[in-house]
Design a protein around this motif. Sequence first.
Motif, PDB file in Angstrom:
ATOM      1  N   ALA A 103       1.317   1.337  -0.044  1.00 10.46           N
ATOM      2  CA  ALA A 103       2.023   1.881   1.115  1.00 10.46           C
ATOM      3  C   ALA A 103       2.943   3.016   0.709  1.00 10.46           C
ATOM      4  O   ALA A 103       3.038   4.038   1.407  1.00 10.46           O
ATOM      5  N   ASP A 104       3.609   2.860  -0.426  1.00  7.95           N
ATOM      6  CA  ASP A 104       4.490   3.922  -0.912  1.00  7.95           C
ATOM      7  C   ASP A 104       3.699   5.172  -1.258  1.00  7.95           C
ATOM      8  O   ASP A 104       4.090   6.299  -0.914  1.00  7.95           O
ATOM      9  N   ALA A 105       2.558   4.995  -1.938  1.00 13.96           N
ATOM     10  CA  ALA A 105       1.739   6.148  -2.316  1.00 13.96           C
ATOM     11  C   ALA A 105       1.184   6.864  -1.098  1.00 13.96           C
ATOM     12  O   ALA A 105       1.088   8.098  -1.067  1.00 13.96           O
ATOM     13  N   ALA A 106       0.799   6.108  -0.079  1.00  9.64           N
ATOM     14  CA  ALA A 106       0.216   6.704   1.124  1.00  9.64           C
ATOM     15  C   ALA A 106       1.194   7.611   1.859  1.00  9.64           C
ATOM     16  O   ALA A 106       0.778   8.490   2.619  1.00  9.64           O
ATOM     17  N   GLN A 107       2.487   7.398   1.633  1.00  2.00           N
ATOM     18  CA  GLN A 107       3.496   8.225   2.290  1.00  2.00           C
ATOM     19  C   GLN A 107       3.692   9.569   1.605  1.00  2.00           C
ATOM     20  O   GLN A 107       4.293  10.481   2.195  1.00  2.00           O
ATOM     21  N   THR A 108       3.190   9.702   0.395  1.00  2.00           N
ATOM     22  CA  THR A 108       3.530  10.893  -0.386  1.00  2.00           C
ATOM     23  C   THR A 108       2.337  11.673  -0.920  1.00  2.00           C
ATOM     24  O   THR A 108       2.530  12.650  -1.647  1.00  2.00           O
ATOM     25  N   CYS A 109       1.125  11.250  -0.611  1.00  2.00           N
ATOM     26  CA  CYS A 109      -0.011  11.959  -1.199  1.00  2.00           C
ATOM     27  C   CYS A 109      -1.143  12.144  -0.198  1.00  2.00           C
ATOM     28  O   CYS A 109      -1.159  11.544   0.878  1.00  2.00           O
ATOM     29  N   ASP A 110      -2.092  13.003  -0.576  1.00  2.00           N
ATOM     30  CA  ASP A 110      -3.250  13.293   0.273  1.00  2.00           C
ATOM     31  C   ASP A 110      -4.417  12.364  -0.021  1.00  2.00           C
ATOM     32  O   ASP A 110      -5.190  12.026   0.876  1.00  2.00           O
ATOM     33  N   TYR A 111      -4.562  11.996  -1.293  1.00  2.00           N
ATOM     34  CA  TYR A 111      -5.667  11.123  -1.688  1.00  2.00           C
ATOM     35  C   TYR A 111      -5.168  10.028  -2.624  1.00  2.00           C
ATOM     36  O   TYR A 111      -4.380  10.280  -3.539  1.00  2.00           O
ATOM     37  N   ILE A 112      -5.643   8.816  -2.391  1.00  2.00           N
ATOM     38  CA  ILE A 112      -5.461   7.700  -3.310  1.00  2.00           C
ATOM     39  C   ILE A 112      -6.827   7.352  -3.876  1.00  2.00           C
ATOM     40  O   ILE A 112      -7.779   7.104  -3.128  1.00  2.00           O
TER      41      ILE A 112
END
Length: 432
Positions: free
Chosen positions: A76-85
Amino acid sequence: MTCRAVLLSAIASGQGKTTVTAALARKLGRAGNRVRVFKTGPDFIDPMLLAVASDSTVEVLDLWMCGEAQCRALLADAAQTCDYILIEGVMGLYDGAPSSADLAKHFDVPVLAVLDVSAMAQTALALARGLRDHGAVPWAGIIANRVASAGHAAMISEAAPPDLPVVGHLPRQSESLPERHLGLHLPSELPDLDARLDALADALVLDDAVLAALPPFSPAAITLPASAPLLAGKTIAIARDTAFAFIYAANLRTLAAMGATLQFFSPLANEPVPPDADAIWLPGGYPELHAATLAANQVWQASIKNAVARGLPLWAECGGMMALTEKLTAADGSEYSMAGVLPGSVRMAQKLAGLGGQAWPHHTGKLHGHTFHYSHFDTPLTPLAHCQRKNGHASTGEAVYQHGSVQASYFHAYFASCPAAAAALFLPEGTC
């Protein structure tokens, strides 16, 4: 901002998941995208390489070792700050319990299948359909790896139906990422790593439209419980260099969240334990590859002996434990004197001696982690405890030894799974 996520998996190990994930991360990043990469399952080395490829910290995701809440919070934290996971899977898509497929379904992350097509063409589509349909996983498409030519790639793409899109392909590489007994080489050992990653990104042919059409990924945010300040005011000295490199980012974060000050030192550089340390952590790594240097470096050995004589708590896991024994015998029979803090000796073997998820039923709670080693510890010490195997088999897991203020094991602990148990490793006995 819209984030999209894929889980790169395969039919088995050895299909090139790490190479393709690294190539994709580098390619997307060079195109101006913000990319975060995760690794499924316990792993230290792949995340280091993927961190270089993505220019960001790489965390591990494992529903058992890390727990669902930790995994959700990280995603959830990564999804707030990046375009691709990008999430690199482990082994084959359905291997293990929990498997990569379990993770994909739990968080609704589409699977991008990495298939080694070096000895096939259209049959790759049958494999992809089987991977997708066997467990009804969300699906992103296929990346054909190790294609022989543009014509070979076209044969696969042209036969692909709309529901099995070919997202891209990567040609065979004359030079790939080198491997050895515990996995790939460390980034610090590959001075040309950036050039290798750029070459992989250049070689990767990608259909950006398929990735861009993936559904937005926005898992519900979760607030994890605040850590108790169990290590407030404590300074923990942590060995960190090429010989002691197996450190989860979450472990450092957990120690800091409990109030610890972290200081690093390098036994390979013959650096002593920092004089103001209240406790010591010797993590795993490759002491067997640097045994001659570690044996010759007397400053770090003397500082460890002095710290233990003063009663400083010391947690040594796997490679860290090996370096504290009296002697290490390498695979070729060469013998090296180690720090001599733990009675006994270590000998390297040609086959795996320990592998898989395990948990230490500590009195403060169950500390999850794993084991992965090729050596044997011969010691007169009686184990303080034994870990439990994740799969529930009756046979005992790794032994945990205590000798004075030292606790040591082949067990690699994931501190965030039980912060109280992690804190106890660095406090005088009976404090926590």
